[in-house]
Write a protein that holds these residues in place. Structure first.
Motif, PDB file in Angstrom:
ATOM      1  N   LYS A 117       0.816  -1.215   0.000  1.00  0.00           N
ATOM      2  CA  LYS A 117       0.000   0.000   0.000  1.00  0.00           C
ATOM      3  C   LYS A 117       0.851   1.266   0.000  1.00  0.00           C
ATOM      4  O   LYS A 117       0.479   2.274  -0.602  1.00  0.00           O
ATOM      5  N   ASP A 118       1.979   1.221   0.694  1.00  0.00           N
ATOM      6  CA  ASP A 118       2.851   2.394   0.740  1.00  0.00           C
ATOM      7  C   ASP A 118       3.439   2.699  -0.635  1.00  0.00           C
ATOM      8  O   ASP A 118       3.595   3.870  -1.016  1.00  0.00           O
ATOM      9  N   GLN A 119       3.767   1.660  -1.392  1.00  0.00           N
ATOM     10  CA  GLN A 119       4.295   1.847  -2.744  1.00  0.00           C
ATOM     11  C   GLN A 119       3.232   2.465  -3.652  1.00  0.00           C
ATOM     12  O   GLN A 119       3.522   3.355  -4.455  1.00  0.00           O
ATOM     13  N   ARG A 120       2.026   1.976  -3.519  1.00  0.00           N
ATOM     14  CA  ARG A 120       0.922   2.526  -4.313  1.00  0.00           C
ATOM     15  C   ARG A 120       0.669   3.991  -3.946  1.00  0.00           C
ATOM     16  O   ARG A 120       0.423   4.821  -4.822  1.00  0.00           O
ATOM     17  N   LYS A 121       0.741   4.279  -2.656  1.00  0.00           N
ATOM     18  CA  LYS A 121       0.516   5.650  -2.190  1.00  0.00           C
ATOM     19  C   LYS A 121       1.594   6.582  -2.725  1.00  0.00           C
ATOM     20  O   LYS A 121       1.303   7.696  -3.176  1.00  0.00           O
ATOM     21  N   GLN A 122       2.838   6.122  -2.684  1.00  0.00           N
ATOM     22  CA  GLN A 122       3.942   6.937  -3.190  1.00  0.00           C
ATOM     23  C   GLN A 122       3.794   7.190  -4.689  1.00  0.00           C
ATOM     24  O   GLN A 122       4.036   8.303  -5.169  1.00  0.00           O
ATOM     25  N   PHE A 123       3.400   6.161  -5.422  1.00  0.00           N
ATOM     26  CA  PHE A 123       3.177   6.305  -6.862  1.00  0.00           C
ATOM     27  C   PHE A 123       2.102   7.358  -7.122  1.00  0.00           C
ATOM     28  O   PHE A 123       2.260   8.223  -7.995  1.00  0.00           O
ATOM     29  N   LYS A 124       1.025   7.293  -6.362  1.00  0.00           N
ATOM     30  CA  LYS A 124      -0.076   8.241  -6.536  1.00  0.00           C
ATOM     31  C   LYS A 124       0.365   9.664  -6.220  1.00  0.00           C
ATOM     32  O   LYS A 124       0.001  10.615  -6.927  1.00  0.00           O
ATOM     33  N   GLU A 125       1.153   9.822  -5.171  1.00  0.00           N
ATOM     34  CA  GLU A 125       1.639  11.150  -4.788  1.00  0.00           C
ATOM     35  C   GLU A 125       2.580  11.719  -5.850  1.00  0.00           C
ATOM     36  O   GLU A 125       2.528  12.913  -6.170  1.00  0.00           O
ATOM     37  N   MET A 126       3.433  10.862  -6.404  1.00  0.00           N
ATOM     38  CA  MET A 126       4.409  11.316  -7.393  1.00  0.00           C
ATOM     39  C   MET A 126       3.773  11.627  -8.748  1.00  0.00           C
ATOM     40  O   MET A 126       4.382  12.309  -9.580  1.00  0.00           O
ATOM     41  N   THR A 127       2.571  11.128  -8.968  1.00  0.00           N
ATOM     42  CA  THR A 127       1.912  11.358 -10.261  1.00  0.00           C
ATOM     43  C   THR A 127       0.681  12.260 -10.138  1.00  0.00           C
ATOM     44  O   THR A 127      -0.116  12.335 -11.067  1.00  0.00           O
ATOM     45  N   LYS A 128       0.551  12.938  -9.015  1.00  0.00           N
ATOM     46  CA  LYS A 128      -0.620  13.809  -8.820  1.00  0.00           C
ATOM     47  C   LYS A 128      -0.677  14.914  -9.869  1.00  0.00           C
ATOM     48  O   LYS A 128      -1.727  15.177 -10.462  1.00  0.00           O
ATOM     49  N   GLU A 129       0.450  15.591 -10.093  1.00  0.00           N
ATOM     50  CA  GLU A 129       0.477  16.680 -11.073  1.00  0.00           C
ATOM     51  C   GLU A 129       0.183  16.156 -12.477  1.00  0.00           C
ATOM     52  O   GLU A 129      -0.499  16.814 -13.266  1.00  0.00           O
TER      53      GLU A 129
END
Length: 213
Positions: A117-129
């Motif tokens: 879940k942490d990896q998915r969360k990081q991916f989502k945060e890094m691709t927000k823009e």
């Protein structure tokens, strides 16, 4: 006339097309070209911000957007390819130029590969823009004549009209269609850095060869 594809006497005035690319490493090479398009878009926008008295931004905005969107396409396809390899999928990457479609495919592949879940969360945060930009972009494109098309060709920045000779949104709309160049540079520097990081991360995992020595 002197040849374009030739050496300049000054090495710093010569562009080497194969110094950063690598034979038999297509994912890496896609990332290199993506980085070039992203840098070109940001450099053009930054140049306009340094001085736009001649209103050059009104014409170079098209290669700016084309380069930015093509960079996104190449980065996403390289990520897609790496994830497909890691998931043992047969295809290399999603075809076409519809970056929203490619982006949706990448997100599905990421979820299939990343169980943490942490990896998915990081991916989502890094691709927000990136996600925000694609939503904003398609809010424009989907109002165009090709709103019902299954795949968008992203040709609005290459031609003033589509394949049916219908004008794109910025010509069809009687109101002004504008781009905030300062915001563009700020957002795309982050999009470019994060996509490069993600693409490199998955490419390294997908192409890793253990050293048994």
């Amino acid at each position: 006339m002197e040849k374009i594809f030739s050496y300049n006497v000054d090495i710093d005035k010569t562009a080497y097309m194969n110094w950063r690319t690598r034979p038999h490493q297509p994912i890496h090479d896609m990332m290199i070209i993506a980085d070039g398009y992203m840098k070109a878009a940001i450099m053009l926008a930054h140049d306009c911000l340094q001085g736009n008295m001649d209103k050059k931004a009104d014409i170079v905005v098209f290669p700016i957007l084309f380069s930015a969107n093509h960079a996104i396409e190449l980065y996403l396809k390289s990520i897609n390819w790496s994830l497909n390899m890691l998931l043992n999928e047969k295809e290399s990457f999603c075809g076409g130029h519809d970056i929203r479609q490619i982006w949706n495919t990448v997100k599905k592949r990421m979820i299939s590969f990343e169980s943490d879940k942490d990896q998915r969360k990081q991916f989502k945060e890094m691709t927000k823009e990136l996600d925000d930009y694609i939503l904003e972009l398609y809010d424009k494109i989907d109002k165009d004549h090709n709103a019902n098309a299954k795949m968008k060709n992203m040709d609005f920045s290459r031609y003033p009209f589509n394949t049916d000779d219908e004008y794109h949104f910025y010509i069809e709309n009687y109101g002004n269609e504008v781009v905030d160049l300062e915001m563009f540079v700020k957002v795309f520097k982050k999009i470019g850095d994060n996509l490069n990081c993600i693409a490199g991360y998955y490419e390294e995992m997908a192409t890793f060869v253990p050293d048994y020595d």
